[in-house]
Scaffold this motif. Sequence first.
Motif, PDB file in Angstrom:
ATOM      1  N   ASP A  21       1.157  -1.655  -0.283  1.00 18.32           N
ATOM      2  CA  ASP A  21       0.021  -0.293   0.497  1.00 18.32           C
ATOM      3  C   ASP A  21       0.877   1.104   0.005  1.00 18.32           C
ATOM      4  OD1 ASP A  21      -2.331   0.979  -0.077  1.00 18.32           O
ATOM      5  OD2 ASP A  21      -3.293   0.481   1.295  1.00 18.32           O
ATOM      6  N   ASP A  22       0.122   2.621   0.378  1.00 15.19           N
ATOM      7  CA  ASP A  22       1.186   3.709   0.157  1.00 15.19           C
ATOM      8  C   ASP A  22       0.914   4.417   1.559  1.00 15.19           C
ATOM      9  OD1 ASP A  22       2.598   6.369  -1.550  1.00 15.19           O
ATOM     10  OD2 ASP A  22       1.004   6.649  -0.539  1.00 15.19           O
ATOM     11  N   PRO A  23       1.693   4.355   2.501  1.00 11.07           N
ATOM     12  CA  PRO A  23       1.941   5.093   3.650  1.00 11.07           C
ATOM     13  C   PRO A  23       1.627   6.083   3.209  1.00 11.07           C
ATOM     14  CG  PRO A  23       3.725   4.116   2.741  1.00 11.07           C
ATOM     15  CD  PRO A  23       3.440   3.869   1.644  1.00 11.07           C
ATOM     16  N   VAL A  24       1.565   7.394   2.871  1.00 11.68           N
ATOM     17  CA  VAL A  24       0.849   8.239   2.832  1.00 11.68           C
ATOM     18  C   VAL A  24      -1.172   7.974   2.757  1.00 11.68           C
ATOM     19  CG1 VAL A  24      -0.096  11.200   1.343  1.00 11.68           C
ATOM     20  CG2 VAL A  24       2.424   9.784   1.567  1.00 11.68           C
ATOM     21  N   ARG A  25      -1.767   7.587   1.486  1.00 15.87           N
ATOM     22  CA  ARG A  25      -2.847   7.119   1.597  1.00 15.87           C
ATOM     23  C   ARG A  25      -3.511   6.493   2.690  1.00 15.87           C
ATOM     24  NH1 ARG A  25      -6.098   8.737   0.119  1.00 15.87           N
ATOM     25  NH2 ARG A  25      -7.500   7.685  -0.659  1.00 15.87           N
TER      26      ARG A  25
ATOM     27  N   GLU B 101      11.375   0.823   4.145  1.00 18.28           N
ATOM     28  CA  GLU B 101      11.255   2.223   3.290  1.00 18.28           C
ATOM     29  C   GLU B 101       9.171   2.783   3.924  1.00 18.28           C
ATOM     30  OE1 GLU B 101      14.396   2.023  -0.099  1.00 18.28           O
ATOM     31  OE2 GLU B 101      12.015   2.440  -0.616  1.00 18.28           O
ATOM     32  N   LYS B 102       8.559   2.268   4.250  1.00 19.50           N
ATOM     33  CA  LYS B 102       7.298   2.582   3.773  1.00 19.50           C
ATOM     34  C   LYS B 102       7.529   2.582   5.527  1.00 19.50           C
ATOM     35  CE  LYS B 102       5.389   0.358  -0.427  1.00 19.50           C
ATOM     36  NZ  LYS B 102       4.362   0.410  -0.922  1.00 19.50           N
ATOM     37  N   LEU B 103       7.693   2.001   6.711  1.00 21.65           N
ATOM     38  CA  LEU B 103       7.823   1.959   8.101  1.00 21.65           C
ATOM     39  C   LEU B 103       7.901   3.137   8.349  1.00 21.65           C
ATOM     40  CD1 LEU B 103       6.323   0.938  10.343  1.00 21.65           C
ATOM     41  CD2 LEU B 103       8.448  -0.441  10.956  1.00 21.65           C
ATOM     42  N   GLU B 104       9.513   3.068   7.299  1.00 20.75           N
ATOM     43  CA  GLU B 104       9.704   4.680   8.174  1.00 20.75           C
ATOM     44  C   GLU B 104       9.460   6.230   7.487  1.00 20.75           C
ATOM     45  OE1 GLU B 104      14.546   6.648   6.767  1.00 20.75           O
ATOM     46  OE2 GLU B 104      13.206   5.699   4.792  1.00 20.75           O
ATOM     47  N   LEU B 105       9.270   5.976   5.709  1.00 16.30           N
ATOM     48  CA  LEU B 105       7.457   6.687   5.899  1.00 16.30           C
ATOM     49  C   LEU B 105       6.876   7.217   6.411  1.00 16.30           C
ATOM     50  CD1 LEU B 105       6.958   9.448   4.025  1.00 16.30           C
ATOM     51  CD2 LEU B 105       6.220   7.535   1.901  1.00 16.30           C
ATOM     52  N   PHE B 106       5.971   5.892   7.425  1.00 12.23           N
ATOM     53  CA  PHE B 106       4.703   5.918   7.650  1.00 12.23           C
ATOM     54  C   PHE B 106       5.016   6.376   9.089  1.00 12.23           C
ATOM     55  CE2 PHE B 106       1.398   4.877  10.669  1.00 12.23           C
ATOM     56  CZ  PHE B 106       0.460   4.758   9.702  1.00 12.23           C
ATOM     57  N   HIS B 107       6.450   6.592   9.984  1.00 11.16           N
ATOM     58  CA  HIS B 107       6.822   6.854  10.811  1.00 11.16           C
ATOM     59  C   HIS B 107       6.474   8.349  11.195  1.00 11.16           C
ATOM     60  CE1 HIS B 107       9.965   8.153  13.882  1.00 11.16           C
ATOM     61  NE2 HIS B 107       9.400   7.496  15.035  1.00 11.16           N
ATOM     62  N   LEU B 108       7.355   8.969   9.825  1.00 11.87           N
ATOM     63  CA  LEU B 108       7.677  10.656  10.019  1.00 11.87           C
ATOM     64  C   LEU B 108       6.229  10.914   9.223  1.00 11.87           C
ATOM     65  CD1 LEU B 108      10.721  10.825   6.510  1.00 11.87           C
ATOM     66  CD2 LEU B 108      10.760  10.915   9.514  1.00 11.87           C
ATOM     67  N   LEU B 109       4.965  10.251   8.913  1.00 12.19           N
ATOM     68  CA  LEU B 109       4.234  10.634   8.324  1.00 12.19           C
ATOM     69  C   LEU B 109       2.744  11.059  10.375  1.00 12.19           C
ATOM     70  CD1 LEU B 109       3.075   8.759   5.372  1.00 12.19           C
ATOM     71  CD2 LEU B 109       3.299  11.455   5.372  1.00 12.19           C
ATOM     72  N   THR B 110       3.610  10.194  11.415  1.00  7.85           N
ATOM     73  CA  THR B 110       3.039  10.136  12.531  1.00  7.85           C
ATOM     74  C   THR B 110       3.110  11.856  13.002  1.00  7.85           C
ATOM     75  OG1 THR B 110       4.245   8.556  13.220  1.00  7.85           O
ATOM     76  CG2 THR B 110       3.039   7.850  12.186  1.00  7.85           C
ATOM     77  N   ARG B 111       4.035  12.171  12.671  1.00  6.38           N
ATOM     78  CA  ARG B 111       4.381  13.610  13.693  1.00  6.38           C
ATOM     79  C   ARG B 111       3.477  14.935  12.635  1.00  6.38           C
ATOM     80  NH1 ARG B 111      11.252  13.667  11.996  1.00  6.38           N
ATOM     81  NH2 ARG B 111      11.758  11.171  13.178  1.00  6.38           N
ATOM     82  N   GLU B 112       3.078  14.958  11.558  1.00  8.21           N
ATOM     83  CA  GLU B 112       1.686  15.303  10.804  1.00  8.21           C
ATOM     84  C   GLU B 112       2.270  16.638  10.980  1.00  8.21           C
ATOM     85  OE1 GLU B 112      -1.680  15.001  13.177  1.00  8.21           O
ATOM     86  OE2 GLU B 112      -1.769  13.343  12.702  1.00  8.21           O
TER      87      GLU B 112
END
Length: 346
Positions: free
Chosen positions: A91-95, A140-151
């Motif tokens: 899936d796409d972490p942003v979506r 890679e996608k877990l790393e990006l998802f973690h960054l997204l949790t910072r909002e």
Amino acid sequence: MTSPTEVRFGLDTFGDVTTDAAGNPVTQAQTIRDVVEEAALADSVGLDAFSVGEHHRKEFAISSPDMVLAAAASLTQRIRLGTAVTVLSSDDPVRVYERFATLDALSHGRAEITLGRGSFIESFPLFGYDLSDYEVLFEEKLELFHLLTREEPVTWRGTTRAALENADVFPKTANGFPVWVGVGGSPESVVRTARYGFGLMLAIIGGAPARFRPYVDLFHRSLESFGHPTSPVGVHSPGHIAETDQQAWDEMYPAMEANRNAIGAERGWPPYSRLQFQHDVGPEGAVFAGSPETVARKIADTITTLGLDRFDLKYANGTMPHETMMRSIELYGRQVVPRVRELLAG
């Protein structure tokens, strides 16, 4: 482990396609509607969390967990609504983050998510991913998802999707939402979960739960080494509850046998037997099936042995009828969980 009053109890389902009382298969559409009704019952009997898994195969009806959870949000008041698991690799972490931030708004802050690599691989070719990238996709996608949790605006580069440069994601949440990672027993996965400070959800579906204690210890050591003060540990295991041990076993075994054998035929497993089932429901097995007292004692022992903050019962295990599962949910919420708390307090 948290105090007995703070341990949380949840229910998990993959939306297993069931049969009716006469043994006839119900449609996938009806199965999805039944799952929403099961979530409403879980809320009414006081359980803490209700989670649905993502699959893309005929035995399971739920391929879009967030849609099912959004429907459940409109019928529930307090229960947390999450996944078991979301297959982040395909899936796409942003979506994914946007969808669960939306669910969090609809549920007034009750969303959570469990991320996983996927023990089933149908989603990879379905969405155009190469299985040879299995590890790097999740990393890679877990790393990006973690960054997204910072909002806050994200800048990220990897090899599995387009780079982001100061990209912002909406909607924003009021307080974020809990993130777990589903782990099947790999030390590398335990350490990776700790690196990001996410909750650890151990999928214990075979063998004695006590053998997972080294993973819990590794998780706490790793959290400390990465500078995270704490993060919760939970367990996801199959089970079923009825008025007596024998009734629970007789209700669960045929459905579980059909499910195990259908999947096992693809994976080269030997046929599932009643002898194996009776071992699995015993003290050295990972199936929590029996009367309320039997299940409560086994759950309390597992929580104490592993030092858990949460226990999730995977109450759907194959083709068991909806009405039978509804009774199991009621017994879990009204009898098992209060009894577990008594045992932990004692």
